[in-house]
Design a protein around this motif. Structure first.
Motif, PDB file in Angstrom:
ATOM      1  N   ASN A 243       0.806  -1.217   0.000  1.00  0.00           N
ATOM      2  CA  ASN A 243       0.000   0.000   0.000  1.00  0.00           C
ATOM      3  C   ASN A 243       0.841   1.270   0.000  1.00  0.00           C
ATOM      4  N   GLU A 244       2.164   1.136  -0.019  1.00  0.00           N
ATOM      5  CA  GLU A 244       3.047   2.293  -0.131  1.00  0.00           C
ATOM      6  C   GLU A 244       3.773   2.261  -1.472  1.00  0.00           C
ATOM      7  N   ASP A 245       4.218   3.431  -1.943  1.00  0.00           N
ATOM      8  CA  ASP A 245       4.955   3.502  -3.193  1.00  0.00           C
ATOM      9  C   ASP A 245       6.253   2.705  -3.092  1.00  0.00           C
ATOM     10  N   ARG A 246       6.468   1.776  -4.008  1.00  0.00           N
ATOM     11  CA  ARG A 246       7.721   1.034  -4.132  1.00  0.00           C
ATOM     12  C   ARG A 246       8.105   0.288  -2.847  1.00  0.00           C
ATOM     13  N   GLN A 247       7.115  -0.167  -2.110  1.00  0.00           N
ATOM     14  CA  GLN A 247       7.433  -0.924  -0.894  1.00  0.00           C
ATOM     15  C   GLN A 247       6.440  -2.064  -0.730  1.00  0.00           C
ATOM     16  N   ILE A 248       6.965  -3.267  -0.555  1.00  0.00           N
ATOM     17  CA  ILE A 248       6.147  -4.457  -0.360  1.00  0.00           C
ATOM     18  C   ILE A 248       6.553  -5.085   0.973  1.00  0.00           C
ATOM     19  N   THR A 249       5.565  -5.371   1.802  1.00  0.00           N
ATOM     20  CA  THR A 249       5.838  -5.977   3.099  1.00  0.00           C
ATOM     21  C   THR A 249       5.080  -7.293   3.217  1.00  0.00           C
ATOM     22  N   SER A 250       5.803  -8.359   3.503  1.00  0.00           N
ATOM     23  CA  SER A 250       5.202  -9.663   3.765  1.00  0.00           C
ATOM     24  C   SER A 250       5.502 -10.033   5.213  1.00  0.00           C
ATOM     25  N   ARG A 251       4.489 -10.510   5.912  1.00  0.00           N
ATOM     26  CA  ARG A 251       4.671 -10.833   7.332  1.00  0.00           C
ATOM     27  C   ARG A 251       4.096 -12.212   7.636  1.00  0.00           C
ATOM     28  N   LYS A 252       4.801 -12.911   8.505  1.00  0.00           N
ATOM     29  CA  LYS A 252       4.308 -14.179   9.024  1.00  0.00           C
ATOM     30  C   LYS A 252       4.425 -14.151  10.534  1.00  0.00           C
ATOM     31  N   ALA A 253       3.312 -14.439  11.212  1.00  0.00           N
ATOM     32  CA  ALA A 253       3.301 -14.359  12.672  1.00  0.00           C
ATOM     33  C   ALA A 253       2.576 -15.565  13.250  1.00  0.00           C
ATOM     34  N   ILE A 254       3.028 -15.973  14.421  1.00  0.00           N
ATOM     35  CA  ILE A 254       2.384 -17.055  15.165  1.00  0.00           C
ATOM     36  C   ILE A 254       1.889 -16.487  16.495  1.00  0.00           C
ATOM     37  N   TYR A 255       0.595 -16.694  16.776  1.00  0.00           N
ATOM     38  CA  TYR A 255       0.005 -16.200  18.017  1.00  0.00           C
ATOM     39  C   TYR A 255      -0.422 -17.384  18.871  1.00  0.00           C
ATOM     40  N   SER A 256      -0.271 -17.229  20.167  1.00  0.00           N
ATOM     41  CA  SER A 256      -0.752 -18.227  21.122  1.00  0.00           C
ATOM     42  C   SER A 256      -1.573 -17.497  22.178  1.00  0.00           C
ATOM     43  N   PRO A 257      -2.827 -17.165  21.853  1.00  0.00           N
ATOM     44  CA  PRO A 257      -3.639 -16.324  22.746  1.00  0.00           C
ATOM     45  C   PRO A 257      -3.849 -16.909  24.135  1.00  0.00           C
ATOM     46  N   THR A 258      -3.777 -18.234  24.273  1.00  0.00           N
ATOM     47  CA  THR A 258      -4.042 -18.845  25.573  1.00  0.00           C
ATOM     48  C   THR A 258      -2.773 -19.150  26.359  1.00  0.00           C
ATOM     49  N   LYS A 259      -1.604 -18.791  25.803  1.00  0.00           N
ATOM     50  CA  LYS A 259      -0.345 -19.098  26.468  1.00  0.00           C
ATOM     51  C   LYS A 259       0.456 -17.823  26.735  1.00  0.00           C
ATOM     52  N   SER A 260       1.212 -17.834  27.814  1.00  0.00           N
ATOM     53  CA  SER A 260       2.068 -16.692  28.154  1.00  0.00           C
ATOM     54  C   SER A 260       3.439 -16.875  27.508  1.00  0.00           C
ATOM     55  N   VAL A 261       3.462 -16.768  26.190  1.00  0.00           N
ATOM     56  CA  VAL A 261       4.715 -16.910  25.455  1.00  0.00           C
ATOM     57  C   VAL A 261       4.928 -15.648  24.623  1.00  0.00           C
ATOM     58  N   ALA A 262       6.169 -15.453  24.197  1.00  0.00           N
ATOM     59  CA  ALA A 262       6.483 -14.270  23.401  1.00  0.00           C
ATOM     60  C   ALA A 262       5.755 -14.325  22.061  1.00  0.00           C
ATOM     61  N   LEU A 263       5.244 -13.197  21.660  1.00  0.00           N
ATOM     62  CA  LEU A 263       4.639 -13.056  20.346  1.00  0.00           C
ATOM     63  C   LEU A 263       5.754 -12.755  19.348  1.00  0.00           C
ATOM     64  N   LYS A 264       5.821 -13.525  18.273  1.00  0.00           N
ATOM     65  CA  LYS A 264       6.924 -13.362  17.323  1.00  0.00           C
ATOM     66  C   LYS A 264       6.381 -13.248  15.901  1.00  0.00           C
ATOM     67  N   TRP A 265       7.028 -12.413  15.106  1.00  0.00           N
ATOM     68  CA  TRP A 265       6.737 -12.387  13.691  1.00  0.00           C
ATOM     69  C   TRP A 265       7.958 -11.927  12.918  1.00  0.00           C
ATOM     70  N   LYS A 266       7.911 -12.158  11.612  1.00  0.00           N
ATOM     71  CA  LYS A 266       9.021 -11.781  10.744  1.00  0.00           C
ATOM     72  C   LYS A 266       8.464 -11.015   9.548  1.00  0.00           C
ATOM     73  N   ASP A 267       9.056  -9.852   9.279  1.00  0.00           N
ATOM     74  CA  ASP A 267       8.685  -9.035   8.134  1.00  0.00           C
ATOM     75  C   ASP A 267       9.787  -9.087   7.091  1.00  0.00           C
ATOM     76  N   ASN A 268       9.392  -9.222   5.843  1.00  0.00           N
ATOM     77  CA  ASN A 268      10.305  -9.038   4.719  1.00  0.00           C
ATOM     78  C   ASN A 268       9.845  -7.788   3.974  1.00  0.00           C
ATOM     79  N   VAL A 269      10.680  -6.764   3.987  1.00  0.00           N
ATOM     80  CA  VAL A 269      10.331  -5.478   3.392  1.00  0.00           C
ATOM     81  C   VAL A 269      11.169  -5.281   2.139  1.00  0.00           C
ATOM     82  N   GLU A 270      10.496  -5.164   1.014  1.00  0.00           N
ATOM     83  CA  GLU A 270      11.178  -4.973  -0.258  1.00  0.00           C
ATOM     84  C   GLU A 270      10.939  -3.546  -0.763  1.00  0.00           C
TER      85      GLU A 270
END
Length: 310
Positions: A243-270
């Motif tokens: 949605n920005e000029d000349r920028q593409i962002t892909s993200r993958k994230a894993i959520y564990s709403p019922t667990k007290s664990v770190a929320l992690k995701w990875k972005d690839n920004v082109e």
């Protein structure tokens, strides 16, 4: 490049802060939540690491919230958010606590019973399912719940200038994955140009009524979000946005709403104009600090409270 994450990040985690109107129902009981964010950014040219902490304090009614951002041992930002009723609907007021000045990036919110829709700033319309519309109207319009409003807004294409408010409820709220929105039409302005895009969003739900796909397009730009329910405790989300000029962002994230664990995701920004690709890894931990004495804190009080949690 770390700044990129500050603009996008908070398509995903929750937040808190406010300048709520003092009403008779206001409580003096305040709860605090601390997020610690670890970010690592890697590209062919550089590698950066950053750690910051975000302190959220809200009252029992959730109609008053403050958010304090701490980086390099210094209180860098303190912002308050509050809902006020007007003859035309609701206003979301944004105020800098450090400078004691109002922000011009607030929102106008109108509930329209005729088609169960929510209108934001006269341009963005969300048509909701009747049951969810009634629930959201009760929480936001009647109770002035900032948390409920942000929980609804945080995971969509338009950031509404609230990206500093981390979607904390993402790690706990199961309702966000339900059958809430029928369709929406949103207008966005590209940050590096005066181009406006109008998006018609489509929402797809699975056989048990959980959201599994959101997609939209406007001219040459696209957005999509796919949600997979891996098991009762884990949810995987993949998003694509250019949605920005000349920028593409892909993200993958894993959520564990019922667990007290770190929320992690990875972005690839082109960045196509620069032929540059950056990988940004983010991990966020959450800790409930329980009750505190005040919602409005000085820098010394904020830093002392955070140091006690180490």
């Amino acid at each position: 490049m770390i700044k990129i994450i500050n603009i996008m990040i908070l398509n995903f985690l929750f937040m808190g802060c406010t300048v709520a109107q003092q009403r008779k129902k206001t409580t003096n009981s305040y709860n605090a939540i601390l997020l610690t964010r670890y970010v690592e950014s890697k590209s062919a040219q550089e590698k950066e690491r950053d750690t910051s902490r975000i302190l959220y304090i809200h009252n029992t009614l959730a109609d008053s919230l403050f958010v304090y951002k701490v980086a390099d041992g210094v209180l860098s930002e303190a912002t308050a958010y509050g809902l006020t009723a007007t003859s035309k609907g609701l206003n979301l007021d944004v105020k800098s606590v450090l400078s004691n000045s109002d922000d011009n990036k607030g929102l106008q919110i109108i509930f329209q019973d005729s088609d169960h829709s929510l209108l934001i700033n006269q341009t963005d319309r969300y048509v909701l399912y009747p049951n969810f519309y009634a629930l959201l109207k009760q929480q936001v319009k009647v109770k002035h719940s900032i948390l409920s409003l942000f929980d609804f807004l945080e995971d969509y294409l338009e950031d509404y200038a609230i990206t500093d408010v981390y979607p904390l409820l993402l790690s706990a709220n199961q309702a966000r994955w339900g059958k809430n929105i029928q369709q929406s039409k949103i207008t966005t302005l590209r940050s590096q140009s005066e181009v406006k895009d109008t998006w018609n969003f489509k929402y797809q739900y699975n056989s048990v009524g959980k959201i599994e796909l959101v997609k939209a397009a406007s001219a040459e730009v696209h957005f999509s979000k796919k949600i997979s329910y891996l098991n009762p405790a884990s949810i995987e989300m993949t998003t694509y946005r250019n949605n920005e000029d000349r920028q593409i962002t892909s993200r993958k994230a894993i959520y564990s709403p019922t667990k007290s664990v770190a929320l992690k995701w990875k972005d690839n920004v082109e960045e196509t104009g620069k032929n540059l690709e950056t990988e940004i890894s983010t991990a966020i931990t959450k800790k409930s600090l329980g009750k505190v004495n005040s919602i409005h804190m000085t820098q010394a009080e904020v830093l002392k409270l955070i140091r006690q949690m180490k």
